[in-house]
Design a protein around this motif. Sequence first.
Motif, PDB file in Angstrom:
ATOM      1  N   VAL A  83      13.257   5.334   1.804  1.00 45.16           N
ATOM      2  CA  VAL A  83      12.258   4.271   1.913  1.00 45.16           C
ATOM      3  C   VAL A  83      12.803   3.170   2.819  1.00 45.16           C
ATOM      4  O   VAL A  83      13.953   2.743   2.656  1.00 45.16           O
ATOM      5  CB  VAL A  83      11.909   3.685   0.529  1.00 45.16           C
ATOM      6  N   PHE A  84      11.981   2.733   3.762  1.00 47.65           N
ATOM      7  CA  PHE A  84      12.350   1.609   4.623  1.00 47.65           C
ATOM      8  C   PHE A  84      11.876   0.313   3.966  1.00 47.65           C
ATOM      9  O   PHE A  84      10.691   0.148   3.670  1.00 47.65           O
ATOM     10  CB  PHE A  84      11.728   1.762   6.005  1.00 47.65           C
ATOM     11  N   LEU A  85      12.836  -0.566   3.733  1.00 54.69           N
ATOM     12  CA  LEU A  85      12.575  -1.849   3.087  1.00 54.69           C
ATOM     13  C   LEU A  85      12.879  -2.967   4.071  1.00 54.69           C
ATOM     14  O   LEU A  85      13.855  -2.900   4.824  1.00 54.69           O
ATOM     15  CB  LEU A  85      13.449  -2.005   1.843  1.00 54.69           C
ATOM     16  N   VAL A  86      12.051  -4.003   4.059  1.00 58.35           N
ATOM     17  CA  VAL A  86      12.237  -5.091   5.019  1.00 58.35           C
ATOM     18  C   VAL A  86      12.012  -6.431   4.330  1.00 58.35           C
ATOM     19  O   VAL A  86      11.125  -6.584   3.492  1.00 58.35           O
ATOM     20  CB  VAL A  86      11.275  -4.925   6.223  1.00 58.35           C
ATOM     21  N   GLN A  87      12.865  -7.373   4.680  1.00 63.49           N
ATOM     22  CA  GLN A  87      12.675  -8.768   4.270  1.00 63.49           C
ATOM     23  C   GLN A  87      12.300  -9.544   5.520  1.00 63.49           C
ATOM     24  O   GLN A  87      13.093  -9.667   6.466  1.00 63.49           O
ATOM     25  CB  GLN A  87      13.942  -9.352   3.655  1.00 63.49           C
ATOM     26  N   SER A  88      11.077 -10.037   5.534  1.00 65.32           N
ATOM     27  CA  SER A  88      10.589 -10.745   6.705  1.00 65.32           C
ATOM     28  C   SER A  88      11.369 -12.033   6.924  1.00 65.32           C
ATOM     29  O   SER A  88      11.714 -12.750   5.978  1.00 65.32           O
ATOM     30  CB  SER A  88       9.096 -11.049   6.548  1.00 65.32           C
ATOM     31  N   SER A 102       0.816  -1.208   0.000  1.00 67.81           N
ATOM     32  CA  SER A 102       0.000   0.000   0.000  1.00 67.81           C
ATOM     33  C   SER A 102       0.853   1.262   0.000  1.00 67.81           C
ATOM     34  O   SER A 102       0.322   2.368  -0.084  1.00 67.81           O
ATOM     35  CB  SER A 102      -0.923   0.014   1.231  1.00 67.81           C
ATOM     36  N   LEU A 103       2.168   1.114   0.087  1.00 61.52           N
ATOM     37  CA  LEU A 103       3.083   2.254   0.063  1.00 61.52           C
ATOM     38  C   LEU A 103       3.422   2.591  -1.391  1.00 61.52           C
ATOM     39  O   LEU A 103       4.040   1.796  -2.094  1.00 61.52           O
ATOM     40  CB  LEU A 103       4.352   1.922   0.850  1.00 61.52           C
ATOM     41  N   LEU A 106       9.446  24.633   5.112  1.00 58.94           N
ATOM     42  CA  LEU A 106      10.350  23.487   5.122  1.00 58.94           C
ATOM     43  C   LEU A 106       9.521  22.247   4.841  1.00 58.94           C
ATOM     44  O   LEU A 106       8.738  21.791   5.681  1.00 58.94           O
ATOM     45  CB  LEU A 106      11.067  23.378   6.476  1.00 58.94           C
ATOM     46  N   SER A 107       9.694  21.710   3.638  1.00 54.46           N
ATOM     47  CA  SER A 107       8.834  20.619   3.169  1.00 54.46           C
ATOM     48  C   SER A 107       9.279  19.280   3.743  1.00 54.46           C
ATOM     49  O   SER A 107      10.450  18.908   3.661  1.00 54.46           O
ATOM     50  CB  SER A 107       8.857  20.565   1.638  1.00 54.46           C
ATOM     51  N   CYS A 108       8.323  18.549   4.319  1.00 58.54           N
ATOM     52  CA  CYS A 108       8.578  17.202   4.842  1.00 58.54           C
ATOM     53  C   CYS A 108       7.276  16.414   4.767  1.00 58.54           C
ATOM     54  O   CYS A 108       6.224  16.901   5.196  1.00 58.54           O
ATOM     55  CB  CYS A 108       9.097  17.269   6.277  1.00 58.54           C
ATOM     56  N   ALA A 109       7.352  15.208   4.200  1.00 60.72           N
ATOM     57  CA  ALA A 109       6.170  14.356   4.065  1.00 60.72           C
ATOM     58  C   ALA A 109       6.543  12.922   4.421  1.00 60.72           C
ATOM     59  O   ALA A 109       7.719  12.549   4.408  1.00 60.72           O
ATOM     60  CB  ALA A 109       5.614  14.432   2.641  1.00 60.72           C
ATOM     61  N   PHE A 110       5.536  12.138   4.749  1.00 60.94           N
ATOM     62  CA  PHE A 110       5.776  10.736   5.093  1.00 60.94           C
ATOM     63  C   PHE A 110       4.627   9.881   4.581  1.00 60.94           C
ATOM     64  O   PHE A 110       3.539  10.384   4.270  1.00 60.94           O
ATOM     65  CB  PHE A 110       5.926  10.562   6.613  1.00 60.94           C
ATOM     66  N   SER A 111       4.887   8.599   4.483  1.00 63.48           N
ATOM     67  CA  SER A 111       3.876   7.638   4.062  1.00 63.48           C
ATOM     68  C   SER A 111       4.156   6.309   4.759  1.00 63.48           C
ATOM     69  O   SER A 111       5.319   5.886   4.859  1.00 63.48           O
ATOM     70  CB  SER A 111       3.899   7.458   2.539  1.00 63.48           C
ATOM     71  N   VAL A 112       3.095   5.687   5.260  1.00 63.99           N
ATOM     72  CA  VAL A 112       3.205   4.412   5.972  1.00 63.99           C
ATOM     73  C   VAL A 112       2.244   3.419   5.320  1.00 63.99           C
ATOM     74  O   VAL A 112       1.179   3.802   4.815  1.00 63.99           O
ATOM     75  CB  VAL A 112       2.875   4.580   7.470  1.00 63.99           C
ATOM     76  N   ASP A 113       2.612   2.147   5.324  1.00 63.99           N
ATOM     77  CA  ASP A 113       1.795   1.137   4.642  1.00 63.99           C
ATOM     78  C   ASP A 113       0.554   0.738   5.444  1.00 63.99           C
ATOM     79  O   ASP A 113      -0.218  -0.118   5.009  1.00 63.99           O
ATOM     80  CB  ASP A 113       2.639  -0.109   4.328  1.00 63.99           C
ATOM     81  N   HIS A 114       0.333   1.326   6.604  1.00 65.64           N
ATOM     82  CA  HIS A 114      -0.857   1.049   7.396  1.00 65.64           C
ATOM     83  C   HIS A 114      -1.205   2.299   8.204  1.00 65.64           C
ATOM     84  O   HIS A 114      -0.379   3.196   8.375  1.00 65.64           O
ATOM     85  CB  HIS A 114      -0.633  -0.139   8.339  1.00 65.64           C
ATOM     86  N   SER A 143       9.788  -5.600   1.093  1.00 72.41           N
ATOM     87  CA  SER A 143       8.545  -4.840   1.182  1.00 72.41           C
ATOM     88  C   SER A 143       8.864  -3.411   1.610  1.00 72.41           C
ATOM     89  O   SER A 143       9.668  -3.199   2.526  1.00 72.41           O
ATOM     90  CB  SER A 143       7.587  -5.475   2.196  1.00 72.41           C
ATOM     91  N   GLY A 144       8.246  -2.444   0.930  1.00 71.61           N
ATOM     92  CA  GLY A 144       8.375  -1.049   1.344  1.00 71.61           C
ATOM     93  C   GLY A 144       7.289  -0.722   2.354  1.00 71.61           C
ATOM     94  O   GLY A 144       6.103  -0.867   2.064  1.00 71.61           O
ATOM     95  N   VAL A 145       7.702  -0.278   3.560  1.00 73.59           N
ATOM     96  CA  VAL A 145       6.730  -0.107   4.625  1.00 73.59           C
ATOM     97  C   VAL A 145       6.629   1.328   5.149  1.00 73.59           C
ATOM     98  O   VAL A 145       5.615   1.717   5.736  1.00 73.59           O
ATOM     99  CB  VAL A 145       7.053  -1.053   5.811  1.00 73.59           C
ATOM    100  N   PHE A 146       7.662   2.138   4.944  1.00 71.09           N
ATOM    101  CA  PHE A 146       7.696   3.472   5.539  1.00 71.09           C
ATOM    102  C   PHE A 146       8.559   4.362   4.656  1.00 71.09           C
ATOM    103  O   PHE A 146       9.599   3.931   4.148  1.00 71.09           O
ATOM    104  CB  PHE A 146       8.233   3.380   6.966  1.00 71.09           C
ATOM    105  N   LEU A 147       8.122   5.612   4.474  1.00 70.72           N
ATOM    106  CA  LEU A 147       8.822   6.518   3.561  1.00 70.72           C
ATOM    107  C   LEU A 147       8.809   7.941   4.136  1.00 70.72           C
ATOM    108  O   LEU A 147       7.811   8.392   4.699  1.00 70.72           O
ATOM    109  CB  LEU A 147       8.141   6.490   2.189  1.00 70.72           C
ATOM    110  N   VAL A 148       9.945   8.633   3.986  1.00 69.34           N
ATOM    111  CA  VAL A 148      10.055  10.038   4.379  1.00 69.34           C
ATOM    112  C   VAL A 148      10.617  10.818   3.187  1.00 69.34           C
ATOM    113  O   VAL A 148      11.606  10.407   2.585  1.00 69.34           O
ATOM    114  CB  VAL A 148      10.979  10.220   5.609  1.00 69.34           C
ATOM    115  N   ARG A 149       9.973  11.947   2.886  1.00 66.60           N
ATOM    116  CA  ARG A 149      10.391  12.778   1.762  1.00 66.60           C
ATOM    117  C   ARG A 149      10.559  14.222   2.223  1.00 66.60           C
ATOM    118  O   ARG A 149       9.662  14.795   2.840  1.00 66.60           O
ATOM    119  CB  ARG A 149       9.369  12.727   0.631  1.00 66.60           C
ATOM    120  N   THR A 150      11.702  14.808   1.919  1.00 68.52           N
ATOM    121  CA  THR A 150      11.926  16.220   2.183  1.00 68.52           C
ATOM    122  C   THR A 150      12.241  16.929   0.867  1.00 68.52           C
ATOM    123  O   THR A 150      12.677  16.303  -0.098  1.00 68.52           O
ATOM    124  CB  THR A 150      13.081  16.447   3.178  1.00 68.52           C
TER     125      THR A 150
END
Length: 490
Positions: free
Chosen positions: A153-158, A94-95, A205-213, A183-190
């Motif tokens: 982007v935070f990527l994880v291998q379970s 969903s990210l 000061l631009s900062c955005a984030f996105s989470v898969d849940h 899997s991409g689960v968390f993202l931060v953009r500046t």
Amino acid sequence: MNFKISMTVCCFLCTGILKHHHGVATAGSTFSQSRQLSCLFETTETIPLLTEFKYIRQNAWLLLSGTESKDTERPHPENPSAADTITFIVQKSSLDILQHVDEDTDQLECKISRYFTDNTQILWPGLQTQLHKLDSWFTGTIKHLADKFTVTVFLVQSSASKEAEIRSPEDVSQGNAERFYLSGVFLVRTGPSLIQSGLNKDVLLSCAFSVDHHTDVTIKWLLQQKGGHKKLIFAYSGSTRQVEHKDKRAEMFLAEIPKGNASLLLRTVGVKDAGTYSCSILVSSVLWAQNIQLEIVEKPTVTLNADVLSLVEGDEHKLVCDISHFYPHDAETQWLREPMEQGMLPHVVTHVVSSSHRQNSDGTYSFSSYFLLTASLRDDGRRYTCRVEHQSLKHPIKKSLTVKVTESTSATWFLVILFVLLAGCLVVMLCYLYQGMSTNKVGFGPFSAHSLYAVSIGLFSNVFVFVSISAKTVLEHKTFQSSQDVLLPS
């Protein structure tokens, strides 16, 4: 003709391929079109018997889901054939990564690194884990080469995935080409990492984030100023909905935080607001911060003590250039003596003095640059220019004044008065002698009246010659000064 056609075709084909520093990609293709990005995979290795680390960098590819068709079973036509190239394949989630980095791939720089969890299992919602084995976490940092944005982007291998049972990316230093499904689960953009602003302006000061849940996030904005001093500017807790507001001029868009907007607005910034701002976001025990450098640059105001300066030949006058209310401290100034004729370069005035910098109440600086001008006829109608350079200026500021010089008449009047006085004395003496001669009176001592008359006539002639020669000398001197304008360097 055939040669020209061949060259045209060759140039056309060459524009279709653009070299990367780690591979090749189609020129002009966006990340959403190619869905792949050339990267560097960076790991660290401890040096035996030492407490130091060495970095190991390998070529890598970041592929987004959608490229995993039958083509992934064979080498991708645009992938490098090096044996040590590994591939990180981001599976569907969903990210939406492309929403934040959909730019030309030739304008993107990518680096993948391990994210160390201090041997702690991160319990991420929706991610299957094994208690006896840790998940493998990574960060993929994508920067725009023109500094438009930075995305991490935070990527994880379970640890429960089938791929993790076969091979983990922790051992990629062996140099084999492997594929890892993450899997991409968390993202931060500046936004831009460097922002410049003038005084009393509003800065975003631009900062955005996105989470898969859906989850609560904690956001902090910190400012690190010169000297290492850190202070909290704004803090928001998603779990308690509490806001810690340390600066009344700073504000966040609280209603936009659930939509992923963590930007900070600074109103009427001043010199004290300069420094490194850190956008820190905490999600489910995963913390990440990205920095934005804010520089305050204020343009100087340049003024001269006159626009037109009228002087008499021989007068001395101070030409002053005031450079005021600029920031930062460094500014360069020059006085230029402009040429009278076109096509010639100006001459830099050397005997210039600059005052010490004065700091104003708003933190800006001011100083003066001046020199002493001795008026000369060769400077009549000449322009003198003050040239100022500063970090805030794309082009130097130039301010000019015109000098007008009139001829000095003191020497001429002195000669005229001297001539009149001497002539008056001689006339009186001649009249006296003439009266003596007409009455046949005896002269003075051994000199007869006739001899004294002859001497007086000779003396008058000599004085006349002296005054004439003096006047001619003054005239020649002024003519020589006027001619020096052509001979002196400009």
